[in-house]
Scaffold this active site. Structure first.
Site, mmCIF file in Angstrom:
data_model
loop_
_atom_site.group_PDB
_atom_site.id
_atom_site.type_symbol
_atom_site.label_atom_id
_atom_site.label_comp_id
_atom_site.label_asym_id
_atom_site.label_seq_id
_atom_site.Cartn_x
_atom_site.Cartn_y
_atom_site.Cartn_z
ATOM 1 C CG ASP A 14 -2.049 -0.927 1.215
ATOM 2 O OD1 ASP A 14 -2.427 -1.368 0.115
ATOM 3 O OD2 ASP A 14 -2.572 -1.246 2.306
ATOM 4 N NE ARG A 94 -1.685 2.875 13.825
ATOM 5 C CZ ARG A 94 -0.994 2.125 12.998
ATOM 6 N NH1 ARG A 94 0.288 2.382 12.778
ATOM 7 N NH2 ARG A 94 -1.549 1.117 12.378
ATOM 8 C CG ASP A 123 -4.748 2.377 13.245
ATOM 9 O OD1 ASP A 123 -4.670 2.562 14.482
ATOM 10 O OD2 ASP A 123 -4.587 1.266 12.715
ATOM 11 C CB SER A 175 -5.685 -6.232 8.403
ATOM 12 O OG SER A 175 -5.148 -5.014 8.864
HETATM 13 N N1 ARG Z 1 -8.482 -2.579 16.588
HETATM 14 C C1 ARG Z 1 -7.189 -2.195 17.040
HETATM 15 C C2 ARG Z 1 -7.129 -0.727 17.326
HETATM 16 O O1 ARG Z 1 -7.986 -0.012 16.881
HETATM 17 C C3 ARG Z 1 -6.097 -2.645 16.121
HETATM 18 C C4 ARG Z 1 -6.000 -1.978 14.795
HETATM 19 C C5 ARG Z 1 -4.997 -2.700 13.991
HETATM 20 N N2 ARG Z 1 -4.681 -2.043 12.781
HETATM 21 C C6 ARG Z 1 -4.436 -2.738 11.663
HETATM 22 N N3 ARG Z 1 -4.070 -2.080 10.625
HETATM 23 N N4 ARG Z 1 -4.565 -4.044 11.610
HETATM 24 O O2 ARG Z 1 -6.275 -0.264 18.006
#
Ligand code: ARG
Length: 442
Positions: A14, A94, A123, A175
């Site tokens: 990506d 993040r 995110d 993912s």
């Molecule tokens: N659900 C989790 C969070 O919001 C993990 C997110 C994981 N991100 C990913 N790109 N797989 O913190």
């Protein structure tokens, strides 16, 4: 002159396509920024790939230590577990990435920052809010959300036709995002909430079946709520977490399977592996049980929940977090000592603890000789603590809605729907003979 954008670059398909797309379609000069938070990326290879994809510069930064010390430790001290379970690995990473995006943008004179989030998750919210908090003048672009719109096959075709250096690995069935504090796994077959996560979703943890049968005893030392040593060896933060991930993972500790309330309003099925975070939260809680007096322990649970919500929702760079940090820091003054934990077949159990500041006083707690607790003082204590309850029973009736003992001397059976009887009118005292409790008169 082209406007500059600093793009958070993982080296995957990506963001590699995004480097080219931002250059070609949007006319940006792209500066790639790759940050190691402990997922063991091949930084040299990633840097090369960024440049070959068209970035004018590529930063690769090892931020593992500030990640653990400035983001994970405060969350641990706060006891922050989203929905009581998720130790927030992704959510804590993040804001650090956002801060470095902003700092590199300042150094490079960039007017934009970019990240690879989609429009569906938390995110994007975390990145965008954090950048806004740190540098409101910067503009944020998330190609996958803001116009690039390519399927995976289109991305691969784009990469080939533009000579981009991608490794076309078989598509991951999930993912995944990972850092030292945990590994987040979602999507694919995991979207079936009833399905047990297939073993290939896990990379760090053994299944319970093949975890070693002998249990393993660990001793963790804390200073003011911060883990500082493992089995008597003082360790730097990063090493301590990495080692606990290894050891805990071998014992199958730290698998979490939950339905999570995303900030964007949807429920999603999320699977995590977080051996170190799970062990450390259990040990830290045990330390606080000794060192926090009851009022603070009670109130801090609410702070923990609030802290987790705030981190989850991307509000790291807010005054609210600083206020909570100040409270938490104050609670940690005496959270110092040792905790023993056994690891066995997927479970981390606290089995012992000690602290020079322990409020657990055997001379008060003991049932044996040497007891210094004043048993007679309990009588007056209960008399006053129970006073409002007795008063209400006399004046307004008891809270019992139905007797347990029937006239025939048997105990009532619970009927289907019996729970609802809890909503019925309370049984008023048959007569209210005025005030009968001698205490009430005094
Ligand atoms: N659900 C989790 C969070 O919001 C993990 C997110 C994981 N991100 C990913 N790109 N797989 O913190």
């Amino acid at each position: 002159m082209a406007e500059k954008i600093v793009l958070a670059y993982s080296g995957g398909l990506d963001t590699t396509v995004a480097v080219k797309w931002l250059t070609e379609t949007r006319g940006f000069e792209v500066i790639a920024l790759t940050i190691d938070l402990g997922s063991q990326p091949n930084l040299a290879a990633i840097r090369k790939r960024a440049i070959r994809a068209g970035a004018s510069r590529a930063y690769v930064l090892d931020a593992r230590r500030p990640f653990v010390e400035r983001f994970c430790w405060p969350a641990l001290q706060a006891g922050a577990l989203y929905q009581g379970q998720y130790p927030l690995a992704t959510a804590l990473g993040r804001p650090l990435i956002a801060q470095l995006l902003v700092e590199v943008a300042a150094r490079e004179g960039a007017t934009w920052v970019g990240h690879g989030s989609t429009g569906k998750g938390n995110d994007q919210v975390r990145f965008d809010i954090a950048v806004g908090a740190l540098a409101p003048h910067l503009k944020v672009l998330a190609p996958l959300r803001d116009g690039m719109s390519m399927t995976r096959d289109q991305e691969i075709a784009y990469a080939h036709s533009h000579g981009l250096p991608i490794e076309v690995k078989p598509e991951s069935p999930y993912s995944v995002d990972e850092n030292l504090w945990g590994r987040s796994i979602e999507a694919g077959v995991l979207e079936d909430a009833l399905l047990k996560p297939p073993e290939d979703a896990f990379l760090w943890t053994s299944p319970v079946e093949s975890a070693p049968d002998p249990s393993q005893l660990l001793e963790l030392a804390f200073e003011k709520g911060v883990p500082v040593a493992l089995d008597g060896r003082g360790l730097p933060a990063v090493d301590l977490v990495a080692e606990l991930n290894q050891v805990g993972g071998r014992h199958g500790i730290g698998r979490i399977d939950m339905i999570e309330d995303r900030y964007v309003g949807i429920k999603s099925r999320e699977v995590y592996e977080a051996p170190a975070a799970v062990i450390l939260h259990a040990a830290h809680r045990a330390m606080e049980e000794l060192a926090l007096e009851a009022e603070a322990a009670h109130f801090k649970a609410a702070v923990a929940q609030e802290y987790a919500r705030l981190v989850y929702q991307g509000k790291w760079f807010t005054s609210h977090r600083r206020h909570l940090d100040a409270y938490v820091a104050s609670t940690q003054r005496f959270v110092t000592g040792q905790v023993r934990v056994t690891l066995h077949k997927g479970t981390a159990c606290v089995v012992g603890r000690s602290s020079p500041y322990s409020l657990y006083q055997p001379r008060l707690a003991t049932y044996s000789a040497g007891d210094q607790f004043d048993h007679q003082a309990a009588v007056g204590f209960i008399k006053l603590v129970g006073l409002p309850v007795r008063t209400q029973a006399q004046v307004q009736g008891t809270a019992v809605t139905e007797p347990l003992l029937k006239d025939d001397g048997h105990v009532v059976e619970i009927r289907p729907g019996g729970l609802e009887s809890g909503l019925a009118e309370p049984v008023l005292a048959a007569t209210l003979p005025g005030i009968v409790d001698p205490d009430l008169g005094r």
